[in-house]
Design an enzyme around this catalytic site. Structure first.
Site, short mmCIF file in Angstrom:
data_model
loop_
_atom_site.label_atom_id
_atom_site.label_comp_id
_atom_site.label_asym_id
_atom_site.label_seq_id
_atom_site.Cartn_x
_atom_site.Cartn_y
_atom_site.Cartn_z
N ASP A 150 0.84 -1.20 0.00
CA ASP A 150 0.00 0.00 0.00
C ASP A 150 0.88 1.26 0.00
O ASP A 150 1.98 1.27 0.57
CB ASP A 150 -0.88 -0.04 1.28
CG ASP A 150 -2.13 0.80 1.17
OD1 ASP A 150 -2.50 1.19 0.05
OD2 ASP A 150 -2.76 1.06 2.22
N HIS A 165 -7.99 9.39 5.53
CA HIS A 165 -7.41 8.31 6.35
C HIS A 165 -7.56 8.68 7.82
O HIS A 165 -7.46 9.85 8.18
CB HIS A 165 -5.91 8.16 6.06
CG HIS A 165 -5.60 7.64 4.69
ND1 HIS A 165 -4.85 8.34 3.78
CD2 HIS A 165 -5.92 6.47 4.09
CE1 HIS A 165 -4.72 7.62 2.68
NE2 HIS A 165 -5.36 6.48 2.83
N ASN A 207 -10.53 0.53 1.36
CA ASN A 207 -9.39 0.26 2.24
C ASN A 207 -9.74 0.59 3.68
O ASN A 207 -10.28 1.66 3.96
CB ASN A 207 -8.21 1.15 1.84
CG ASN A 207 -7.47 0.66 0.63
OD1 ASN A 207 -8.02 -0.09 -0.18
ND2 ASN A 207 -6.22 1.08 0.49
N THR A 258 -7.80 1.93 10.27
CA THR A 258 -8.09 2.45 11.62
C THR A 258 -9.07 1.58 12.42
O THR A 258 -8.79 1.23 13.57
CB THR A 258 -8.64 3.89 11.50
OG1 THR A 258 -7.63 4.67 10.86
CG2 THR A 258 -8.94 4.50 12.86
P1 13P Z 1 -8.42 4.15 7.40
O1 13P Z 1 -7.31 4.01 8.39
O2 13P Z 1 -9.10 5.47 7.50
O3 13P Z 1 -9.35 2.99 7.42
O4 13P Z 1 -7.73 4.17 5.94
C1 13P Z 1 -6.96 3.07 5.55
C2 13P Z 1 -6.46 3.19 4.16
O5 13P Z 1 -7.04 3.86 3.34
C3 13P Z 1 -5.22 2.45 3.83
O6 13P Z 1 -4.80 2.69 2.53
#
Ligand code: 13P
Length: 243
Positions: free
Chosen positions: A85, A182, A232, A235
């Site tokens: 990623d 994110h 995705n 968190t």
């Molecule tokens: P979150 O931590 O907001 O779920 O986002 C994760 C993400 O987009 C990883 O690429």
């Protein structure tokens, strides 16, 4: 840009979109997290993507972690694909491909359009012959993909730019910025649905929505109904893990 051969990543995402679904992609830092995600996917008989963040891949043992995920993926009853990623460094991407990832996110979203495009094109050129799928990001999904801070939304994806970017880069998947962030949303998330629809109508590649943690289920369903094929999550998963 030639996009002749479809990668497994591209194929899984196209199949999801054709059947009105999306594939969940979850950041995992160890085999315990991997096990939880894969068991959940198995219970839904759904394909799943395991995300490896650039910081965990770049740390000591990162190569071994990816190889362990790949080996464990083979022992599951659903399709499990491992993706590096948010990588901004082509050497890291090459190393991840050597360790067996089947997709990478070439993240040039902090760069000006032309440089982001040049980076994505170059990664597609080196990865596609190896069967490795490529995702890029246009606009800016603010916040850190690896840290759960509170975040305000950043520059949104311009539909015209998205069309040109996908045509010229040949990426399998484009991450859009339509008010998603994110980490934790500061206030109620408000996605720009009109923009999402316009981007979807103009590009041939699959669409991904980063920062899915904290989005209400109705928003996720609406995004999928508008053609988002991948979302995705990090968190929410980490909060559960630490609990
Ligand atoms: P979150 O931590 O907001 O779920 O986002 C994760 C993400 O987009 C990883 O690429």
């Amino acid at each position: 840009m030639e996009t002749a051969m479809e990668t497994r990543f591209g194929e899984i995402l196209s199949r999801a979109q054709e059947t009105g679904r999306a594939v969940g992609a979850f950041t995992c830092y160890d085999l315990l997290g991997f096990e939880a995600v894969v068991r959940a996917a198995e219970s839904y008989r759904a394909p799943v993507i395991i995300l490896v963040s650039p910081s965990s891949f770049g740390a000591q043992g990162g190569g071994r972690l990816v190889r362990a995920f790949r080996a464990a993926a083979k022992a599951s009853s659903v399709e499990v694909l491992v993706q590096l990623d948010h990588a901004g460094d082509e050497r890291l991407i090459e190393r991840a491909a050597d360790c067996g990832v089947e997709a990478v996110m070439a993240d040039g979203s902090k760069l000006p359009f032309a440089e982001n495009l040049a980076f994505a094109r170059s990664v597609v050129r080196s990865m596609r012959p190896r069967g490795v799928g490529v995702e890029a990001e246009l606009g800016r999904v603010e916040g850190h993909e690896d840290e759960a801070g509170e975040t305000l939304s950043g520059a949104t994806t311009e539909p015209g730019d998205a069309e040109e970017f996908v045509k010229q880069s040949g990426v399998d998947c484009l991450a859009v910025a339509v008010g998603n962030v994110h980490g934790h949303y500061s206030g109620t998330p408000e996605l720009d649905w009109g923009r999402l629809e316009e981007v979807r109508a103009r590009i041939s590649a699959s669409l991904s929505l980063h920062g899915a943690s904290g989005l209400p289920e109705a928003d996720l369903e609406r995004a999928v109904s508008l053609g988002v094929a991948k979302f995705n999550v990090n968190t929410e998963l980490r909060m559960a893990y630490f609990r």
